[in-house]
Design an enzyme around this catalytic site. Structure first.
Site, PDB file in Angstrom:
ATOM      1  N   SER A 128      37.480  42.061  49.503  1.00 29.81           N
ATOM      2  CA  SER A 128      38.816  42.162  48.912  1.00 29.81           C
ATOM      3  C   SER A 128      39.744  42.994  49.780  1.00 29.81           C
ATOM      4  CB  SER A 128      38.735  42.795  47.531  1.00 29.81           C
ATOM      5  OG  SER A 128      40.048  42.994  47.046  1.00 29.81           O
ATOM      6  N   LYS A 182      32.837  40.513  42.878  1.00 28.65           N
ATOM      7  CA  LYS A 182      34.139  40.189  43.480  1.00 28.65           C
ATOM      8  C   LYS A 182      34.973  39.333  42.516  1.00 28.65           C
ATOM      9  CE  LYS A 182      37.514  39.545  46.433  1.00 28.65           C
ATOM     10  NZ  LYS A 182      38.027  38.264  46.541  1.00 28.65           N
ATOM     11  N   HIS A 185      36.299  41.537  39.899  1.00 25.58           N
ATOM     12  CA  HIS A 185      37.386  42.295  40.525  1.00 25.58           C
ATOM     13  C   HIS A 185      38.673  41.461  40.503  1.00 25.58           C
ATOM     14  CE1 HIS A 185      39.927  42.569  44.094  1.00 25.58           C
ATOM     15  NE2 HIS A 185      39.731  43.870  44.094  1.00 25.58           N
ATOM     16  N   ASN A 186      38.563  40.186  40.869  1.00 27.74           N
ATOM     17  CA  ASN A 186      39.758  39.326  40.887  1.00 27.74           C
ATOM     18  C   ASN A 186      40.320  39.156  39.480  1.00 27.74           C
ATOM     19  OD1 ASN A 186      39.118  39.032  43.577  1.00 27.74           O
ATOM     20  ND2 ASN A 186      39.507  36.839  43.611  1.00 27.74           N
ATOM     21  N   GLU A 189      42.197  42.137  38.686  1.00 24.86           N
ATOM     22  CA  GLU A 189      43.458  42.068  39.449  1.00 24.86           C
ATOM     23  C   GLU A 189      44.494  41.214  38.684  1.00 24.86           C
ATOM     24  OE1 GLU A 189      42.808  41.018  43.645  1.00 24.86           O
ATOM     25  OE2 GLU A 189      44.455  39.601  43.435  1.00 24.86           O
TER      26      GLU A 189
END
Ligand code: NBP
Length: 469
Positions: A128, A182, A185-186, A189
């Site tokens: 990222s 990940k 995480h996105n 976000e």
């Protein structure tokens, strides 16, 4: 045969990552399906640097020191399988294939299994930070075997961002763990971005600040608890002017959001596992709704909101209320994301460490924020924490901000401004902290029409009522 690592796929991310690796002292072999891309790199940004510019896959493989390490950085999906298929006949047991793209974690699990049968380590590595992060130091989330990690750690921990003296790269767990983290995480976000947009929408409807005032508000917020990359870039966005019209750039950008799919994957899997992910879900849906621009324009001529008056309260107090609502809602989003990671970890037996995950998100990545230090502390002091809201530090913040949180949501409602993520966050808080929900009536309904049975509050067992008698 002396390149420390190789990378296939010299697009935006791949090119920046190899430049990062080379700048940290590694010799890197590079290859790209369209060979002209390698030649362009050789004569451009890679010129005179410590690279092997391979023009064929055998040349690329032969340039790698053993155990060979090849990172694939191509478009997720079929292209990753295509590259693995070409690499496998050229690789030997003990070699390592790394997929650094945004692959679906189940694809990573499948690929890891297939490579393992041939004695090859397969790593799914979430990266990222966009192109800037790739070049200067991203947050890196690797998933794969412990043995393979021993060989990769010296490289990845050296190219990662550093936060509080620690590289933002730790081994997440086996097979799909890195790509799953990940993906989560996105999703977070998406939530963070939508919450910021809703704060902007409430303030715009009630107070109509100028772009300069917005820049000032966000820049003030960035000095406190909300200090983060996304708040920082938001404050900067409001300072930029369109050269054609002289208007703030933000006012000439069309309100139609795009998305590439990781948000949908995150929400889809949370629903499948029975984990509430309402803040991120609202963020994904808000992007979908925004994309229906023509429909919304047509509907706006038919469906009208409330008649509103200029805001009569204290401007500074409303700005403070919206700030608090943003902070509290953000905590809900991370709380839900962490619960999702916990459930996935149980499901796949990954042994995820939430303190470590929060710690590697503190630098390099898009969601980097000061409050990740507090999340790191919360899970380090209580690894079995059921929900982030129960950590004493966060519980106190929620107590302190909830009155303002409600003011912000009420203001949005009274102005007819959609704040799906703020509202979903508050709904999650109010549901989670409520000992008795109206699900008693729901169970009665289920039992009424489908004889689904219910439990009682006063004695154990399973019951059915004869509703039709
Ligand atoms: P892209 O996702 O745009 O992919 C372009 C690369 O894929 C080119 O090198 C292209 O080679 C190669 N490729 C394709 Br398309 N099909 C191929 C095939 N069948 N065989 C071999 N190579 C093939 O690149 P990117 O934006 O640098 O992203 C790479 C990965 O990193 C993606 O998974 C992305 O989701 C992820 N990611 C991107 C960002 C970002 O900010 N862009 C951030 C974090 C993660 P060619 O030159 O021959 O067409």
């Amino acid at each position: 045969m002396n390149a420390d690592i190789g990378l296939i796929g010299l697009a935006v991310m791949g090119e920046n990552l190899v430049l990062n690796m080379e700048s940290r002292g590694f010799k890197v072999a590079v290859y790209n399906r369209t060979v002209e891309v390698v030649e362009k790199f050789e004569n451009g940004r890679g010129k005179g640097k410590n690279f092997v510019f391979a023009k064929s896959l055998p040349e690329f493989v032969n340039s790698l020191a053993k155990p060979r390490k090849a990172q694939i950085m191509v478009k997720a999906g079929g292209p990753v399988d295509a590259v693995i298929e070409q690499l496998l006949p050229l690789f030997e047991p003990g070699d390592i294939i790394i997929d650094g793209g945004n692959s679906l974690w189940t694809d990573t699990q499948r690929r890891e299994k297939a490579c393992k049968e041939k004695g090859i380590h397969f790593f799914g590595v979430g990266i990222s930070g966009g192109e800037e992060g790739a070049l200067k130091g991203p947050s890196i989330m690797p998933g794969g075997s412990k043995e393979g990690w021993q060989a990769l750690a010296p490289i990845y921990q050296k190219i990662a961002a550093v936060a509080e003296g620690q590289p933002c790269c730790l081994h997440m767990g086996p097979d799909g763990a890195g790509h799953y983290v990940k993906m989560a995480h996105n999703g977070i976000e998406y939530g963070d971005m939508q919450l910021i947009c809703e704060a902007y929408a409430i303030l715009e409807a009630a107070l109509n600040p100028s772009a300069e005032e917005f820049a000032q508000i966000f820049s003030e917020w960035n000095k406190g608890e909300l200090d983060s990359f996304l708040i920082e870039i938001t404050s900067k966005i409001f300072t930029k002017k369109d050269p054609d019209t002289g208007k703030p750039v933000v006012d000439i950008v069309l309100d139609k959001a795009g998305q590439k799919g990781t948000g949908k994957w995150t929400v889809g899997h949370a629903v499948e596992m029975g984990v509430p992910l309402s803040v991120i879900g609202s963020a994904v849906e808000a992007r979908i709704l925004s994309s229906l621009k023509d429909e919304r324009v047509a509907a706006s001529a038919i469906l009208h909101g409330p008649t509103t008056k200029p805001y009569e309260g204290d401007r500074a107090k409303l700005i403070e209320a919206v700030r608090d609502a943003l902070y509290a809602s953000k905590i809900m989003s991370y709380a839900q994301g962490m619960v999702q990671l916990g459930k996935a970890s149980e499901l796949y037996n990954w042994g995820l460490n939430f303190g470590e995950i929060a710690s590697i998100w503190r630098g390099g990545c898009i969601i980097r924020a000061r409050f990740l230090n507090r999340i790191t502390d919360a899970y380090r002091s209580n690894p079995g924490l059921k929900n982030l809201m129960l950590d004493p530090f966060f519980a106190e913040i929620l107590q302190r901000t909830q009155a303002n949180w409600r003011v912000a949501v009420q203001t949005a409602i009274s102005y007819g401004i959609a704040t799906p993520a703020f509202s979903a966050a508050l709904g999650y808080f109010d549901s989670y902290r409520t000992a008795s929900l109206p699900a008693n009536l729901l169970q009665a309904q289920r039992d009424y029409f489908g004889a689904h049975t219910y439990e009682r509050v006063d004695k154990p067992g399973v019951f059915h009522y004869d509703w039709y008698s």
